[in-house]
Design a protein around this motif. Structure first.
Motif, PDB file in Angstrom:
ATOM      1  N   VAL A 112      40.339  45.876  37.393  1.00 50.83           N
ATOM      2  CA  VAL A 112      41.684  45.315  37.386  1.00 50.83           C
ATOM      3  C   VAL A 112      42.011  44.937  35.951  1.00 50.83           C
ATOM      4  CG1 VAL A 112      43.174  43.439  38.185  1.00 50.83           C
ATOM      5  CG2 VAL A 112      41.509  44.431  39.746  1.00 50.83           C
ATOM      6  N   GLU A 113      43.115  45.482  35.448  1.00 50.80           N
ATOM      7  CA  GLU A 113      43.545  45.170  34.088  1.00 50.80           C
ATOM      8  C   GLU A 113      44.262  43.823  34.075  1.00 50.80           C
ATOM      9  OE1 GLU A 113      46.130  48.474  33.292  1.00 50.80           O
ATOM     10  OE2 GLU A 113      44.594  49.863  34.015  1.00 50.80           O
ATOM     11  N   ASP A 114      44.012  43.048  33.038  1.00 51.00           N
ATOM     12  CA  ASP A 114      44.651  41.745  32.862  1.00 51.00           C
ATOM     13  C   ASP A 114      44.579  40.879  34.125  1.00 51.00           C
ATOM     14  OD1 ASP A 114      45.418  42.552  30.254  1.00 51.00           O
ATOM     15  OD2 ASP A 114      47.147  43.599  31.106  1.00 51.00           O
ATOM     16  N   PRO A 115      43.376  40.677  34.677  1.00 53.29           N
ATOM     17  CA  PRO A 115      43.282  39.893  35.911  1.00 53.29           C
ATOM     18  C   PRO A 115      43.614  38.424  35.668  1.00 53.29           C
ATOM     19  CG  PRO A 115      41.095  40.338  35.038  1.00 53.29           C
ATOM     20  CD  PRO A 115      42.071  41.099  34.181  1.00 53.29           C
ATOM     21  N   ILE A 116      44.335  37.849  36.611  1.00 54.55           N
ATOM     22  CA  ILE A 116      44.660  36.427  36.586  1.00 54.55           C
ATOM     23  C   ILE A 116      44.148  35.832  37.888  1.00 54.55           C
ATOM     24  CG2 ILE A 116      46.509  34.706  36.575  1.00 54.55           C
ATOM     25  CD1 ILE A 116      48.131  36.735  34.890  1.00 54.55           C
ATOM     26  N   LEU A 117      43.279  34.852  37.783  1.00 47.14           N
ATOM     27  CA  LEU A 117      42.708  34.192  38.957  1.00 47.14           C
ATOM     28  C   LEU A 117      43.700  33.162  39.467  1.00 47.14           C
ATOM     29  CD1 LEU A 117      40.189  33.969  40.740  1.00 47.14           C
ATOM     30  CD2 LEU A 117      39.382  32.194  39.179  1.00 47.14           C
ATOM     31  N   ASP A 118      44.039  33.269  40.746  1.00 48.43           N
ATOM     32  CA  ASP A 118      44.996  32.344  41.360  1.00 48.43           C
ATOM     33  C   ASP A 118      44.312  31.213  42.101  1.00 48.43           C
ATOM     34  OD1 ASP A 118      47.240  33.825  40.482  1.00 48.43           O
ATOM     35  OD2 ASP A 118      46.989  35.203  42.166  1.00 48.43           O
ATOM     36  N   ASN A 119      43.174  31.504  42.753  1.00 45.55           N
ATOM     37  CA  ASN A 119      42.469  30.440  43.460  1.00 45.55           C
ATOM     38  C   ASN A 119      41.049  30.869  43.770  1.00 45.55           C
ATOM     39  OD1 ASN A 119      42.314  31.609  46.253  1.00 45.55           O
ATOM     40  ND2 ASN A 119      44.540  31.537  46.068  1.00 45.55           N
ATOM     41  N   SER A 120      40.252  29.875  44.090  1.00 44.91           N
ATOM     42  CA  SER A 120      38.850  30.086  44.424  1.00 44.91           C
ATOM     43  C   SER A 120      38.471  29.060  45.472  1.00 44.91           C
ATOM     44  CB  SER A 120      37.997  29.903  43.173  1.00 44.91           C
ATOM     45  OG  SER A 120      36.629  29.860  43.495  1.00 44.91           O
ATOM     46  N   LYS A 121      37.636  29.493  46.442  1.00 43.22           N
ATOM     47  CA  LYS A 121      37.179  28.519  47.432  1.00 43.22           C
ATOM     48  C   LYS A 121      35.920  29.021  48.116  1.00 43.22           C
ATOM     49  CE  LYS A 121      39.352  29.551  51.756  1.00 43.22           C
ATOM     50  NZ  LYS A 121      40.168  29.031  52.810  1.00 43.22           N
ATOM     51  N   PRO A 122      35.082  28.092  48.560  1.00 41.67           N
ATOM     52  CA  PRO A 122      33.903  28.480  49.331  1.00 41.67           C
ATOM     53  C   PRO A 122      34.328  28.913  50.733  1.00 41.67           C
ATOM     54  CG  PRO A 122      33.988  26.099  49.078  1.00 41.67           C
ATOM     55  CD  PRO A 122      35.139  26.655  48.307  1.00 41.67           C
ATOM     56  N   THR A 123      33.543  29.805  51.325  1.00 41.08           N
ATOM     57  CA  THR A 123      33.813  30.283  52.677  1.00 41.08           C
ATOM     58  C   THR A 123      32.493  30.732  53.290  1.00 41.08           C
ATOM     59  OG1 THR A 123      35.286  31.693  53.992  1.00 41.08           O
ATOM     60  CG2 THR A 123      34.377  32.663  51.969  1.00 41.08           C
ATOM     61  N   ARG A 124      32.535  31.331  54.449  1.00 43.21           N
ATOM     62  CA  ARG A 124      31.347  31.903  55.090  1.00 43.21           C
ATOM     63  C   ARG A 124      31.695  33.309  55.549  1.00 43.21           C
ATOM     64  NH1 ARG A 124      27.401  28.546  55.024  1.00 43.21           N
ATOM     65  NH2 ARG A 124      26.038  29.531  56.526  1.00 43.21           N
ATOM     66  N   ILE A 125      30.781  34.220  55.326  1.00 43.71           N
ATOM     67  CA  ILE A 125      30.924  35.611  55.758  1.00 43.71           C
ATOM     68  C   ILE A 125      29.647  35.961  56.513  1.00 43.71           C
ATOM     69  CG2 ILE A 125      31.201  38.019  55.027  1.00 43.71           C
ATOM     70  CD1 ILE A 125      33.635  36.378  54.317  1.00 43.71           C
ATOM     71  N   GLY A 126      29.787  36.431  57.739  1.00 46.36           N
ATOM     72  CA  GLY A 126      28.611  36.792  58.530  1.00 46.36           C
ATOM     73  C   GLY A 126      27.619  35.657  58.672  1.00 46.36           C
ATOM     74  N   GLY A 127      28.115  34.411  58.688  1.00 45.19           N
ATOM     75  CA  GLY A 127      27.254  33.244  58.809  1.00 45.19           C
ATOM     76  C   GLY A 127      26.579  32.820  57.511  1.00 45.19           C
ATOM     77  N   LEU A 128      26.884  33.512  56.411  1.00 41.10           N
ATOM     78  CA  LEU A 128      26.253  33.227  55.121  1.00 41.10           C
ATOM     79  C   LEU A 128      27.225  32.525  54.174  1.00 41.10           C
ATOM     80  CD1 LEU A 128      24.624  36.735  54.648  1.00 41.10           C
ATOM     81  CD2 LEU A 128      23.463  34.644  55.377  1.00 41.10           C
ATOM     82  N   ALA A 129      26.682  31.701  53.286  1.00 39.03           N
ATOM     83  CA  ALA A 129      27.505  31.058  52.268  1.00 39.03           C
ATOM     84  C   ALA A 129      28.154  32.129  51.401  1.00 39.03           C
ATOM     85  CB  ALA A 129      26.647  30.131  51.408  1.00 39.03           C
ATOM     86  N   ALA A 130      29.423  31.918  51.100  1.00 39.52           N
ATOM     87  CA  ALA A 130      30.164  32.880  50.275  1.00 39.52           C
ATOM     88  C   ALA A 130      31.159  32.127  49.404  1.00 39.52           C
ATOM     89  CB  ALA A 130      30.881  33.892  51.167  1.00 39.52           C
ATOM     90  N   GLN A 131      31.624  32.796  48.381  1.00 41.59           N
ATOM     91  CA  GLN A 131      32.641  32.246  47.484  1.00 41.59           C
ATOM     92  C   GLN A 131      33.722  33.301  47.336  1.00 41.59           C
ATOM     93  OE1 GLN A 131      32.557  29.098  46.159  1.00 41.59           O
ATOM     94  NE2 GLN A 131      34.558  29.426  45.247  1.00 41.59           N
ATOM     95  N   LYS A 132      34.985  32.882  47.477  1.00 39.53           N
ATOM     96  CA  LYS A 132      36.116  33.803  47.409  1.00 39.53           C
ATOM     97  C   LYS A 132      36.963  33.484  46.189  1.00 39.53           C
ATOM     98  CE  LYS A 132      39.834  33.066  49.764  1.00 39.53           C
ATOM     99  NZ  LYS A 132      41.075  33.137  49.032  1.00 39.53           N
ATOM    100  N   TYR A 133      37.348  34.533  45.447  1.00 41.33           N
ATOM    101  CA  TYR A 133      38.228  34.416  44.292  1.00 41.33           C
ATOM    102  C   TYR A 133      39.407  35.356  44.529  1.00 41.33           C
ATOM    103  CZ  TYR A 133      34.062  32.455  42.125  1.00 41.33           C
ATOM    104  OH  TYR A 133      32.959  31.689  41.858  1.00 41.33           O
ATOM    105  N   ALA A 134      40.628  34.837  44.470  1.00 38.61           N
ATOM    106  CA  ALA A 134      41.809  35.663  44.676  1.00 38.61           C
ATOM    107  C   ALA A 134      42.671  35.630  43.427  1.00 38.61           C
ATOM    108  CB  ALA A 134      42.600  35.176  45.884  1.00 38.61           C
ATOM    109  N   GLY A 135      43.297  36.756  43.135  1.00 41.18           N
ATOM    110  CA  GLY A 135      44.149  36.826  41.964  1.00 41.18           C
ATOM    111  C   GLY A 135      45.024  38.053  41.978  1.00 41.18           C
ATOM    112  N   HIS A 136      45.574  38.353  40.811  1.00 43.85           N
ATOM    113  CA  HIS A 136      46.429  39.523  40.670  1.00 43.85           C
ATOM    114  C   HIS A 136      46.275  40.105  39.273  1.00 43.85           C
ATOM    115  CE1 HIS A 136      48.904  36.210  39.109  1.00 43.85           C
ATOM    116  NE2 HIS A 136      49.518  37.130  38.379  1.00 43.85           N
ATOM    117  N   GLY A 137      46.761  41.302  39.105  1.00 43.99           N
ATOM    118  CA  GLY A 137      46.684  41.998  37.826  1.00 43.99           C
ATOM    119  C   GLY A 137      47.340  43.366  37.960  1.00 43.99           C
ATOM    120  N   ARG A 138      46.812  44.335  37.219  1.00 41.43           N
ATOM    121  CA  ARG A 138      47.351  45.690  37.248  1.00 41.43           C
ATOM    122  C   ARG A 138      46.192  46.669  37.378  1.00 41.43           C
ATOM    123  NH1 ARG A 138      52.342  45.876  36.584  1.00 41.43           N
ATOM    124  NH2 ARG A 138      52.545  47.980  35.827  1.00 41.43           N
TER     125      ARG A 138
END
Length: 188
Positions: A112-138
């Protein structure tokens, strides 16, 4: 707003929801990520999505002469529509979320070119600890939303997933993306 692993509402109307929930799509085709004859995790591909796997390769970010090694990637993409892609990898030597963030930082401009992070939060995937980062770019000259998900696997490994959607992509595909994440299971 539908609930799923992603979280962003764009002007295009594409919804990437923020919490896992039951999905309408049925994911039927099992896919296993294997390294050195050892299964690390399993996911299911939704109907009418293609799956492509690629081994290690070097990529060069735009405007750079430095090649960066990308580990094996399993990619998912709808067969009849473009604009949405989901990929999974588990790089050798990456055993913590901090290491996974650094790995993504090293390859990020190639994805992703010029990525900008909009938010981050802990979550769970398949019962496992996970971290999610969402953003936008080109990407390829088009506006995209992205979500990077880091999943703590057993045995000092981290699975890294990226989901990318172009502006204007079919919002109905999000239920398929959520089905992919709902199906994620670590190999035991």
């Amino acid at each position: 707003m539908p609930k799923g692993i992603f979280g962003r509402l764009r002007a295009t109307g594409l919804v990437l929801a923020t919490a896992l929930s039951a999905t309408v799509a049925k994911a039927d085709m099992p896919v296993t990520y294997v390294e050195d004859n050892r299964a690390l995790f399993h996911v299911n591909a939704p109907d009418f999505w293609q799956v492509r796997a690629g081994g290690p390769r070097a990529i060069t970010p735009p405007g750079s002469d430095e090649a960066r090694l990308i580990n094996r990637v399993i990619g998912f993409e709808p067969v009849s529509e473009k604009g949405v892609w989901v990929g999974f990898m588990s790089p050798n030597g990456v055993s913590t979320f901090e290491g996974a963030v650094e790995y993504l930082r090293n390859i990020g401009q190639s994805i992703v070119e010029d990525p900008i992070l909009d938010n981050s939060k802990p979550t769970r995937i398949g019962g496992l600890a996970a971290q999610k980062y969402a953003g936008h770019g080109r990407r390829g000259g088009k506006s995209v939303n992205f979500t990077a998900v880091l999943i703590d696997l057993p045995g000092n490994r981290v699975a890294i997933s990226l989901a990318i959607s172009e502006a204007g992509a079919n919002a109905e595909l999000i239920s398929d993306v959520n089905a992919i994440y709902d199906s994620f299971r670590a190999a035991r």
